[in-house]
Design a protein around this motif. Structure first.
Motif, PDB file in Angstrom:
ATOM      1  N   VAL A  12       0.837  -1.206   0.000  1.00 32.43           N
ATOM      2  CA  VAL A  12       0.000   0.000   0.000  1.00 32.43           C
ATOM      3  C   VAL A  12       0.868   1.251   0.000  1.00 32.43           C
ATOM      4  CG1 VAL A  12      -1.695   1.328   1.310  1.00 32.43           C
ATOM      5  CG2 VAL A  12      -1.963  -1.155   1.076  1.00 32.43           C
ATOM      6  N   ALA A  13       1.913   1.267   0.827  1.00 29.58           N
ATOM      7  CA  ALA A  13       2.787   2.442   0.894  1.00 29.58           C
ATOM      8  C   ALA A  13       3.487   2.686  -0.436  1.00 29.58           C
ATOM      9  CB  ALA A  13       3.810   2.271   2.013  1.00 29.58           C
ATOM     10  N   ALA A  14       3.972   1.624  -1.079  1.00 28.19           N
ATOM     11  CA  ALA A  14       4.666   1.780  -2.359  1.00 28.19           C
ATOM     12  C   ALA A  14       3.714   2.276  -3.437  1.00 28.19           C
ATOM     13  CB  ALA A  14       5.291   0.452  -2.775  1.00 28.19           C
ATOM     14  N   ALA A  15       2.514   1.746  -3.466  1.00 26.87           N
ATOM     15  CA  ALA A  15       1.531   2.188  -4.468  1.00 26.87           C
ATOM     16  C   ALA A  15       1.191   3.659  -4.273  1.00 26.87           C
ATOM     17  CB  ALA A  15       0.276   1.324  -4.376  1.00 26.87           C
ATOM     18  N   ARG A  16       0.920   4.038  -3.048  1.00 26.59           N
ATOM     19  CA  ARG A  16       0.527   5.423  -2.782  1.00 26.59           C
ATOM     20  C   ARG A  16       1.673   6.390  -3.052  1.00 26.59           C
ATOM     21  NH1 ARG A  16      -3.246   4.059   2.590  1.00 26.59           N
ATOM     22  NH2 ARG A  16      -5.139   3.663   1.353  1.00 26.59           N
ATOM     23  N   ALA A  17       2.902   5.962  -2.806  1.00 27.07           N
ATOM     24  CA  ALA A  17       4.047   6.836  -3.071  1.00 27.07           C
ATOM     25  C   ALA A  17       4.171   7.155  -4.558  1.00 27.07           C
ATOM     26  CB  ALA A  17       5.333   6.188  -2.553  1.00 27.07           C
ATOM     27  N   ARG A  18       3.678   6.237  -5.412  1.00 34.08           N
ATOM     28  CA  ARG A  18       3.736   6.455  -6.858  1.00 34.08           C
ATOM     29  C   ARG A  18       2.417   6.941  -7.442  1.00 34.08           C
ATOM     30  NH1 ARG A  18       8.106   4.602  -9.534  1.00 34.08           N
ATOM     31  NH2 ARG A  18       6.931   4.302 -11.480  1.00 34.08           N
ATOM     32  N   GLY A  19       1.478   7.259  -6.561  1.00 26.33           N
ATOM     33  CA  GLY A  19       0.185   7.771  -7.009  1.00 26.33           C
ATOM     34  C   GLY A  19      -0.687   6.719  -7.658  1.00 26.33           C
ATOM     35  N   LEU A  20      -0.487   5.463  -7.282  1.00 28.51           N
ATOM     36  CA  LEU A  20      -1.255   4.363  -7.856  1.00 28.51           C
ATOM     37  C   LEU A  20      -2.318   3.877  -6.892  1.00 28.51           C
ATOM     38  CD1 LEU A  20       1.601   2.164  -9.371  1.00 28.51           C
ATOM     39  CD2 LEU A  20      -0.089   3.488 -10.663  1.00 28.51           C
ATOM     40  N   ARG A  21      -3.429   3.454  -7.434  1.00 24.82           N
ATOM     41  CA  ARG A  21      -4.398   2.698  -6.663  1.00 24.82           C
ATOM     42  C   ARG A  21      -3.949   1.230  -6.671  1.00 24.82           C
ATOM     43  NH1 ARG A  21      -9.562   2.811  -9.084  1.00 24.82           N
ATOM     44  NH2 ARG A  21      -8.350   2.492 -10.996  1.00 24.82           N
ATOM     45  N   ALA A  22      -4.619   0.372  -5.910  1.00 21.10           N
ATOM     46  CA  ALA A  22      -4.170  -1.022  -5.836  1.00 21.10           C
ATOM     47  C   ALA A  22      -5.348  -1.974  -5.696  1.00 21.10           C
ATOM     48  CB  ALA A  22      -3.211  -1.225  -4.661  1.00 21.10           C
ATOM     49  N   VAL A  23      -5.266  -3.067  -6.458  1.00 16.22           N
ATOM     50  CA  VAL A  23      -6.158  -4.209  -6.291  1.00 16.22           C
ATOM     51  C   VAL A  23      -5.362  -5.270  -5.539  1.00 16.22           C
ATOM     52  CG1 VAL A  23      -7.416  -6.063  -7.453  1.00 16.22           C
ATOM     53  CG2 VAL A  23      -7.453  -3.746  -8.403  1.00 16.22           C
ATOM     54  N   ILE A  24      -5.860  -5.674  -4.377  1.00 16.31           N
ATOM     55  CA  ILE A  24      -5.114  -6.599  -3.524  1.00 16.31           C
ATOM     56  C   ILE A  24      -5.953  -7.848  -3.281  1.00 16.31           C
ATOM     57  CG2 ILE A  24      -4.025  -6.937  -1.272  1.00 16.31           C
ATOM     58  CD1 ILE A  24      -3.443  -3.945  -1.225  1.00 16.31           C
ATOM     59  N   ALA A  25      -5.403  -9.000  -3.672  1.00 14.20           N
ATOM     60  CA  ALA A  25      -6.058 -10.292  -3.467  1.00 14.20           C
ATOM     61  C   ALA A  25      -5.431 -10.962  -2.249  1.00 14.20           C
ATOM     62  CB  ALA A  25      -5.902 -11.168  -4.707  1.00 14.20           C
ATOM     63  N   LEU A  26      -6.225 -11.197  -1.218  1.00 10.73           N
ATOM     64  CA  LEU A  26      -5.707 -11.734   0.041  1.00 10.73           C
ATOM     65  C   LEU A  26      -5.328 -13.203  -0.064  1.00 10.73           C
ATOM     66  CD1 LEU A  26      -8.319 -10.089   2.447  1.00 10.73           C
ATOM     67  CD2 LEU A  26      -6.080  -9.204   1.762  1.00 10.73           C
ATOM     68  N   GLY A  27      -5.981 -13.955  -0.975  1.00 10.50           N
ATOM     69  CA  GLY A  27      -5.680 -15.376  -1.123  1.00 10.50           C
ATOM     70  C   GLY A  27      -5.917 -16.137   0.161  1.00 10.50           C
ATOM     71  N   LEU A  28      -5.004 -17.046   0.486  1.00 12.85           N
ATOM     72  CA  LEU A  28      -5.126 -17.839   1.704  1.00 12.85           C
ATOM     73  C   LEU A  28      -4.405 -17.201   2.886  1.00 12.85           C
ATOM     74  CD1 LEU A  28      -4.786 -21.510   0.367  1.00 12.85           C
ATOM     75  CD2 LEU A  28      -6.837 -20.151   0.769  1.00 12.85           C
ATOM     76  N   GLY A  29      -3.992 -15.949   2.738  1.00 10.68           N
ATOM     77  CA  GLY A  29      -3.392 -15.257   3.878  1.00 10.68           C
ATOM     78  C   GLY A  29      -1.982 -14.781   3.668  1.00 10.68           C
ATOM     79  N   ILE A  70      12.385  -9.838  -5.177  1.00 14.65           N
ATOM     80  CA  ILE A  70      12.563  -9.357  -3.805  1.00 14.65           C
ATOM     81  C   ILE A  70      12.195 -10.496  -2.856  1.00 14.65           C
ATOM     82  CG2 ILE A  70      11.902  -7.616  -2.109  1.00 14.65           C
ATOM     83  CD1 ILE A  70      10.835  -5.912  -4.441  1.00 14.65           C
ATOM     84  N   ARG A  71      13.115 -10.936  -2.039  1.00 14.83           N
ATOM     85  CA  ARG A  71      12.795 -11.989  -1.074  1.00 14.83           C
ATOM     86  C   ARG A  71      11.644 -11.528  -0.177  1.00 14.83           C
ATOM     87  NH1 ARG A  71      16.007 -12.637   2.666  1.00 14.83           N
ATOM     88  NH2 ARG A  71      17.319 -10.800   2.343  1.00 14.83           N
ATOM     89  N   GLN A  72      10.717 -12.438   0.107  1.00 15.61           N
ATOM     90  CA  GLN A  72       9.515 -12.015   0.825  1.00 15.61           C
ATOM     91  C   GLN A  72       9.829 -11.437   2.202  1.00 15.61           C
ATOM     92  OE1 GLN A  72       7.867 -13.440   3.607  1.00 15.61           O
ATOM     93  NE2 GLN A  72       8.886 -15.399   3.885  1.00 15.61           N
ATOM     94  N   ARG A  73      10.869 -11.905   2.857  1.00 19.59           N
ATOM     95  CA  ARG A  73      11.224 -11.349   4.162  1.00 19.59           C
ATOM     96  C   ARG A  73      11.872  -9.972   4.036  1.00 19.59           C
ATOM     97  NH1 ARG A  73      10.842 -14.881   8.371  1.00 19.59           N
ATOM     98  NH2 ARG A  73      10.587 -17.100   7.843  1.00 19.59           N
ATOM     99  N   ALA A  74      12.334  -9.634   2.822  1.00 16.70           N
ATOM    100  CA  ALA A  74      12.993  -8.345   2.610  1.00 16.70           C
ATOM    101  C   ALA A  74      12.063  -7.323   1.957  1.00 16.70           C
ATOM    102  CB  ALA A  74      14.234  -8.539   1.740  1.00 16.70           C
ATOM    103  N   LEU A  75      10.815  -7.688   1.720  1.00 20.22           N
ATOM    104  CA  LEU A  75       9.892  -6.773   1.051  1.00 20.22           C
ATOM    105  C   LEU A  75       9.639  -5.539   1.901  1.00 20.22           C
ATOM    106  CD1 LEU A  75       7.999  -6.302  -1.373  1.00 20.22           C
ATOM    107  CD2 LEU A  75       6.177  -7.378  -0.022  1.00 20.22           C
ATOM    108  N   SER A  76       9.822  -4.362   1.310  1.00 19.47           N
ATOM    109  CA  SER A  76       9.567  -3.095   1.983  1.00 19.47           C
ATOM    110  C   SER A  76       9.026  -2.118   0.963  1.00 19.47           C
ATOM    111  CB  SER A  76      10.855  -2.530   2.606  1.00 19.47           C
ATOM    112  OG  SER A  76      11.791  -2.202   1.583  1.00 19.47           O
ATOM    113  N   ALA A  77       8.474  -1.015   1.435  1.00 17.77           N
ATOM    114  CA  ALA A  77       7.920  -0.014   0.524  1.00 17.77           C
ATOM    115  C   ALA A  77       9.006   0.555  -0.380  1.00 17.77           C
ATOM    116  CB  ALA A  77       7.249   1.091   1.332  1.00 17.77           C
ATOM    117  N   SER A  78      10.180   0.782   0.164  1.00 21.24           N
ATOM    118  CA  SER A  78      11.246   1.375  -0.648  1.00 21.24           C
ATOM    119  C   SER A  78      11.740   0.401  -1.714  1.00 21.24           C
ATOM    120  CB  SER A  78      12.408   1.808   0.250  1.00 21.24           C
ATOM    121  OG  SER A  78      12.959   0.708   0.950  1.00 21.24           O
TER     122      SER A  78
END
Length: 399
Positions: A258-275, A351-359
């Motif tokens: 969400v933070a990365a999308a908003r920083a670029r002025g994008l909206r986001a479709v987010i699918a939660l899946g199984l968690g 991007i490794r999932q444990r290293a995922l960040s907005a930046s």
């Protein structure tokens, strides 16, 4: 021709078989699909027999942690694989097909085929069984070992030895003979050459057919949701979803997206899946569309980029839609596809999932724009493919 399709795993393991089954049925063949329960795949009007296993429930209960799988091997994994091996064999034997088409998890398929005296075709949804010098087996080592890549393909044979007792039970059930089983008459890989180049050292019996897709483009979650349709028409958006990758850190991943999308002025479709991703209530707003599942066939073509786990189904769906992927791999073959797409210029570095960040995600979004020309080229090539029909042609030639 009577065709028995046997698959095991989550939605991504079932959907290609559904596509093949529907195409075969439309061509006048009799088809039965043996599959897990509650996979999330829309099986339409196919004749479906249950294996008596539910991978979705397993994932929701223990996530996708390898440590959890090892810890629960005797109480969870072993009983599940027994059902796949034994009940899969029972369903296939009762159907009396002319050919068996099987997923690598259905280890008993060659035993049944030999007992019936019919050919069988292996489906490698990811390249993990057919040795090559070109790359290591998907899901084994993180990078190429050069001339030693072929050795990584021995891992599958070692895994099979863990289920000897269950295979013996399946052999007794169908009256199979002891000893080595026959080799597949054909190996089918439902993967586009636009994504994976065919190695020169694969035998001629291995067919890189192209993606298996339903002619209707059907999707179990495509319910024509008017709220989703209105959101998609509201301007540029990012897609993010991690399918069945239920594991810790879901809220952290949601905040980063969400933070990365908003920083670029994008909206986001987010699918939660199984968690695999969670969007905290304090982040919800009109610029987000959050749902358990959304139809890839509807949301990917208009997305500026697709942030996902790197399962081959989503990789191919995004590329075919002309949408750059940003792969956040968790387990198994996902790092393999992240590396393949990056090397081919079809995606930023994973991007490794444990290293995922907005930046990090923001930087990847910028890099994804540079990949768009190559992705567009790949999408055009995939539009010319008919992998499902190619696979069916191979099967009918085995009679």
């Amino acid at each position: 021709m009577r065709i028995l399709l046997a698959t095991a795993g989550s939605r991504g393991d079932v959907e290609p078989f559904v596509a093949l089954g529907e195409r075969a049925r439309a061509a006048g063949h009799d088809v039965r699909l043996v599959a897990p329960d509650n996979s999330g795949a829309d099986t339409g009007e196919l004749d479906v027999a249950s294996m008596g296993v539910d991978y979705s429930a397993l994932i929701e209960a223990q996530g996708v942690s390898i440590a959890a799988a090892i810890r629960n091997y005797r109480t969870v994994v072993r009983p599940l694989m027994r059902s796949v091996i034994v009940e899969g064999a029972r369903a296939a034997f009762e159907y009396r097909p002319d050919v068996i088409v099987w997923h690598p998890k259905v280890l008993s398929a060659p035993i049944v085929a030999d007992a019936l005296g019919i050919p069988h075709a292996l489906v490698e949804i990811v390249p993990a069984l057919t040795p090559t010098r070109a790359f290591p087996a998907a899901g084994t080592v993180p990078g190429s070992l050069g001339p030693l890549n072929r050795l990584t393909y021995r891992a599958a044979a070692a895994a099979e030895s863990m289920f000897r007792q269950d295979l013996a039970e399946a052999r007794s059930l169908v009256g199979g003979r002891r000893g080595r089983v026959s080799q597949p008459a054909a190996t089918l890989m439902p993967i586009s050459p636009a994504i994976l180049r065919r190695p020169d050292d694969w035998p001629s019996t291995v067919h890189l057919t192209g993606r298996w897709a339903r002619e209707s483009g059907g999707d179990a979650s495509d319910t024509g949701d008017p709220a989703l349709e209105a959101f998609l028409e509201g301007g540029p958006y990012l897609y993010a979803g991690f399918g069945s990758m239920a594991t810790t850190g879901a809220e952290r991943r949601g905040r980063a997206v969400v933070a990365a999308a908003r920083a670029r002025g994008l909206r986001a479709v987010i699918a939660l899946g199984l968690g695999g991703i969670v969007v905290p209530r304090d982040l919800h707003g009109d610029d987000l569309f959050v749902a358990d599942f959304v139809p890839h066939s509807r949301v990917l073509p208009g997305a500026t980029a697709a942030v996902h786990h790197g399962g081959i189904g989503t990789v191919q769906a995004a590329t075919a839609a002309g949408t750059p992927s940003i792969i956040v791999p968790f387990i198994a073959d996902q790092p393999f596809w992240g590396a393949r797409l990056h090397d081919a210029g079809l995606a930023p570095a994973p991007i490794r999932q444990r290293a995922l960040s907005a930046s990090r995600l923001g930087a990847a979004l910028a890099d994804a724009d540079l990949c768009r020309p190559r992705v567009t080229e790949a999408a055009r090539a995939m539009a010319e493919e008919d992998g499902t029909n190619t696979a069916l042609s191979v099967l009918t030639s085995l009679r």
